[in-house]
Design an enzyme around this catalytic site. Structure first.
Site, PDB file in Angstrom:
ATOM      1  N   CYS A  73       0.766  -1.072   0.022  1.00  0.00           N
ATOM      2  CA  CYS A  73      -0.035  -0.033  -0.091  1.00  0.00           C
ATOM      3  C   CYS A  73       0.970   1.359   0.064  1.00  0.00           C
ATOM      4  O   CYS A  73       0.414   2.419  -0.277  1.00  0.00           O
ATOM      5  CB  CYS A  73      -0.951   0.006   1.166  1.00  0.00           C
ATOM      6  SG  CYS A  73      -2.285  -1.240   1.077  1.00  0.00           S
ATOM      7  N   ASN A 117      -9.946   0.430  -0.456  1.00  0.00           N
ATOM      8  CA  ASN A 117      -8.695   0.456  -0.530  1.00  0.00           C
ATOM      9  C   ASN A 117      -8.067  -0.165  -1.635  1.00  0.00           C
ATOM     10  O   ASN A 117      -8.244  -1.573  -1.868  1.00  0.00           O
ATOM     11  CB  ASN A 117      -8.086  -0.717   0.638  1.00  0.00           C
ATOM     12  CG  ASN A 117      -6.490  -0.383   0.936  1.00  0.00           C
ATOM     13  OD1 ASN A 117      -5.815  -0.134  -0.005  1.00  0.00           O
ATOM     14  ND2 ASN A 117      -6.143  -0.966   1.998  1.00  0.00           N
ATOM     15  N   HIS A 152      -3.310   7.670   1.747  1.00  0.00           N
ATOM     16  CA  HIS A 152      -3.549   6.375   1.320  1.00  0.00           C
ATOM     17  C   HIS A 152      -4.990   5.994   1.728  1.00  0.00           C
ATOM     18  O   HIS A 152      -5.231   6.372   2.820  1.00  0.00           O
ATOM     19  CB  HIS A 152      -2.845   5.178   1.777  1.00  0.00           C
ATOM     20  CG  HIS A 152      -3.115   3.844   1.711  1.00  0.00           C
ATOM     21  ND1 HIS A 152      -3.582   3.294   0.326  1.00  0.00           N
ATOM     22  CD2 HIS A 152      -3.201   2.790   2.659  1.00  0.00           C
ATOM     23  CE1 HIS A 152      -3.910   2.117   0.516  1.00  0.00           C
ATOM     24  NE2 HIS A 152      -3.643   1.696   1.837  1.00  0.00           N
TER      25      HIS A 152
HETATM   26  O1  UT7 Z   1      -3.954  -0.558   3.264  1.00  0.00           O
HETATM   27  C1  UT7 Z   1      -3.176  -1.207   4.231  1.00  0.00           C
HETATM   28  C2  UT7 Z   1      -3.168  -0.663   5.458  1.00  0.00           C
HETATM   29  N1  UT7 Z   1      -4.454  -1.488   6.070  1.00  0.00           N
HETATM   30  C3  UT7 Z   1      -5.043  -0.766   6.849  1.00  0.00           C
HETATM   31  O2  UT7 Z   1      -4.894   0.564   7.121  1.00  0.00           O
HETATM   32  C4  UT7 Z   1      -6.191  -1.387   7.320  1.00  0.00           C
HETATM   33  C5  UT7 Z   1      -6.198  -1.093   8.911  1.00  0.00           C
HETATM   34  N2  UT7 Z   1      -7.350  -1.673   9.694  1.00  0.00           N
HETATM   35  C6  UT7 Z   1      -8.663  -1.225   9.505  1.00  0.00           C
HETATM   36  O3  UT7 Z   1      -9.149  -0.296   8.759  1.00  0.00           O
HETATM   37  C7  UT7 Z   1      -9.609  -1.685  10.545  1.00  0.00           C
HETATM   38  O4  UT7 Z   1      -9.016  -2.277  11.630  1.00  0.00           O
HETATM   39  C8  UT7 Z   1     -10.837  -2.639  10.030  1.00  0.00           C
HETATM   40  C9  UT7 Z   1     -11.849  -1.886   9.185  1.00  0.00           C
HETATM   41  C10 UT7 Z   1     -10.105  -3.656   9.177  1.00  0.00           C
HETATM   42  C11 UT7 Z   1     -11.672  -3.255  11.311  1.00  0.00           C
HETATM   43  O5  UT7 Z   1     -11.928  -2.254  12.142  1.00  0.00           O
HETATM   44  P1  UT7 Z   1     -12.005  -2.480  13.649  1.00  0.00           P
HETATM   45  O6  UT7 Z   1     -12.753  -1.307  14.210  1.00  0.00           O
HETATM   46  O7  UT7 Z   1     -10.385  -2.510  13.839  1.00  0.00           O
HETATM   47  O8  UT7 Z   1     -12.668  -3.866  14.128  1.00  0.00           O
HETATM   48  P2  UT7 Z   1     -11.919  -5.058  14.675  1.00  0.00           P
HETATM   49  O9  UT7 Z   1     -11.180  -5.598  13.745  1.00  0.00           O
HETATM   50  O10 UT7 Z   1     -11.362  -4.849  16.104  1.00  0.00           O
HETATM   51  O11 UT7 Z   1     -13.102  -5.876  14.546  1.00  0.00           O
HETATM   52  C12 UT7 Z   1     -14.205  -5.596  15.750  1.00  0.00           C
HETATM   53  C13 UT7 Z   1     -15.455  -6.793  15.295  1.00  0.00           C
HETATM   54  C14 UT7 Z   1     -14.910  -8.158  15.400  1.00  0.00           C
HETATM   55  O12 UT7 Z   1     -15.742  -8.868  16.238  1.00  0.00           O
HETATM   56  P3  UT7 Z   1     -15.799  -9.137  17.675  1.00  0.00           P
HETATM   57  O13 UT7 Z   1     -14.450 -10.170  17.842  1.00  0.00           O
HETATM   58  O14 UT7 Z   1     -15.449  -7.728  18.553  1.00  0.00           O
HETATM   59  O15 UT7 Z   1     -16.876 -10.008  18.219  1.00  0.00           O
HETATM   60  C15 UT7 Z   1     -14.760  -8.497  14.166  1.00  0.00           C
HETATM   61  O16 UT7 Z   1     -15.188 -10.031  14.035  1.00  0.00           O
HETATM   62  O17 UT7 Z   1     -16.056  -6.528  14.005  1.00  0.00           O
HETATM   63  C16 UT7 Z   1     -15.966  -7.843  13.348  1.00  0.00           C
HETATM   64  N3  UT7 Z   1     -16.093  -7.763  12.032  1.00  0.00           N
HETATM   65  C17 UT7 Z   1     -16.979  -7.662  11.382  1.00  0.00           C
HETATM   66  N4  UT7 Z   1     -18.438  -7.541  11.509  1.00  0.00           N
HETATM   67  C18 UT7 Z   1     -19.257  -7.356  10.550  1.00  0.00           C
HETATM   68  C19 UT7 Z   1     -14.841  -7.669  11.109  1.00  0.00           C
HETATM   69  N5  UT7 Z   1     -15.147  -7.588  10.000  1.00  0.00           N
HETATM   70  C20 UT7 Z   1     -16.358  -7.680   9.898  1.00  0.00           C
HETATM   71  C21 UT7 Z   1     -17.571  -7.435   8.696  1.00  0.00           C
HETATM   72  N6  UT7 Z   1     -18.815  -7.126   9.301  1.00  0.00           N
HETATM   73  N7  UT7 Z   1     -16.982  -7.118   7.568  1.00  0.00           N
END
Ligand code: UT7
Length: 323
Positions: A114, A280, A250
């Site tokens: 990225c 992304n 980005h």
């Molecule tokens: O381009 C390279 C760099 N990449 C990035 O910059 C990405 C960086 N990360 C992010 O953008 C975010 O961390 C995400 C959008 C990927 C995730 O957001 P988050 O607020 O960090 O959520 P999380 O990973 O901590 O997950 C929270 C909850 C989890 O459930 P539990 O464990 O709390 O029950 C996940 O299982 O959300 C759940 N979850 C979803 N729920 C519904 C993860 N994906 C989904 C989904 N739909 N698609």
């Protein structure tokens, strides 16, 4: 007097197929609401089955050449940032070279995931300032849809396909921060963080593999490292956040974009945001945003622009340039 790499053309290409968040509700335990609120993404483009990264890249490159009023004959080199090249080799850049009908000069790919476009800009700038090229096409192009695990809701809803391109040209400046062109660059990587974001396959492991990400860990590194790299680059140009007209970040997550702007003491009015429409697109996201930002009338000649990105590696960096 000082040589500067000045942007003289910009363009982009997005595949025709647009996929709204609601499509994922049919096959995954997810909602439009979750994707929108956690990432800011509303839709993304996916390439057609027979559409390759080099096809997207060539269309973006042609648009940038048209914008510059130049032809492929005027270009000395192509630097293409991608992690999703058509083939293991040759480089996607040489395929773009052929598609553009360019029979001289040289072309190669850069792979920093990225952060790839920031690394590609740095390469192109070095080629120009060292006298190896006068005009360079710098492209970011990706088909990340090819490396998604469609059963993993935590990754497959986040990425999209697309391409963007710039033409950089050697021009003379005064050697001050008022010059047009690239003014400063800061690049970083730290391979200890490999497991946070990687593809679990590759040539030497004998499979294509799928993208794996510990999103919340990457998120934590992102805001911290992006604000710092942008400030380091600004500082080495003798500038500060107060001088910035546009951050062109980005486009991975609106909350990362907002957090970085806040840390830099800048308002969202100073940020070009396209994540809602593109998702992304990895190395393509910055040149896509530069092109859309110019089309919208946001980025104008003379504006101070800071691009910053982080991704797999981890690799991250920033480029300060005057448009
Ligand atoms: O381009 C390279 C760099 N990449 C990035 O910059 C990405 C960086 N990360 C992010 O953008 C975010 O961390 C995400 C959008 C990927 C995730 O957001 P988050 O607020 O960090 O959520 P999380 O990973 O901590 O997950 C929270 C909850 C989890 O459930 P539990 O464990 O709390 O029950 C996940 O299982 O959300 C759940 N979850 C979803 N729920 C519904 C993860 N994906 C989904 C989904 N739909 N698609």
């Amino acid at each position: 007097m000082a040589g500067r790499s000045v942007v003289v053309g910009v363009g982009h290409y997005l595949p025709e197929r647009i996929v709204p968040n609601s499509e994922f509700e049919k096959t995954l335990d997810t909602t439009d609401e979750w994707i929108r609120t956690r990432s800011g993404i509303e839709r993304r483009h996916f390439a057609a089955d027979d559409e390759k990264t080099s096809d997207l890249a060539s269309k973006a490159a042609q648009a940038a050449l048209d914008d510059a009023g130049l032809t492929a004959d005027d270009i000395d080199a192509i630097v293409l940032a991608t992690s999703t090249a058509d083939l293991t080799f040759p480089s996607a850049a040489t395929m773009v070279q052929a598609q553009l009908g360019m029979t001289k000069g040289f072309a190669f790919d850069v792979q920093a995931v990225c952060a790839g476009f920031v690394f590609a800009l740095s390469n192109a700038n070095a080629l120009i300032l060292s006298g190896q090229a006068k005009r360079v096409l710098v492209i970011g192009a990706e088909t990340f849809s090819r490396i998604m695990d469609w059963t993993d809701r935590s990754t497959c809803v986040l990425f999209g396909d697309g391409a963007g391109a710039l033409v950089l040209e050697l021009q003379e400046g005064e050697g001050t921060a008022q010059d047009r062109g690239i003014l400063a660059i800061d690049l970083n990587s730290d391979g200890r963080y490999k497991d946070l974001l990687y593809v679990d396959g590759g040539v030497s492991t004998q499979s294509t593999g799928h993208l794996r990400m510990q999103g919340n860990q990457v998120f934590r590194h992102a805001v911290e490292k992006l604000a710092k790299t942008a400030e380091t680059a600004l500082d080495s140009a003798g500038l500060s956040s107060a001088d910035v007209d546009w951050i062109v970040p980005h486009q991975a997550n609106i909350r990362i974009i907002q957090g970085t702007a806040k840390k830099m003491g800048l308002s969202m009015d100073n940020v070009v945001v396209t994540v809602q429409d593109h998702g992304n697109t990895s190395a393509a996201s910055i040149p896509l945003a530069l092109s859309v930002g110019k089309q919208r009338g946001q980025i104008k000649q003379g504006d101070l622009v800071v691009t910053e990105a982080i991704g797999g590696g981890l690799a991250w960096g920033a480029v300060v340039l005057r448009w």
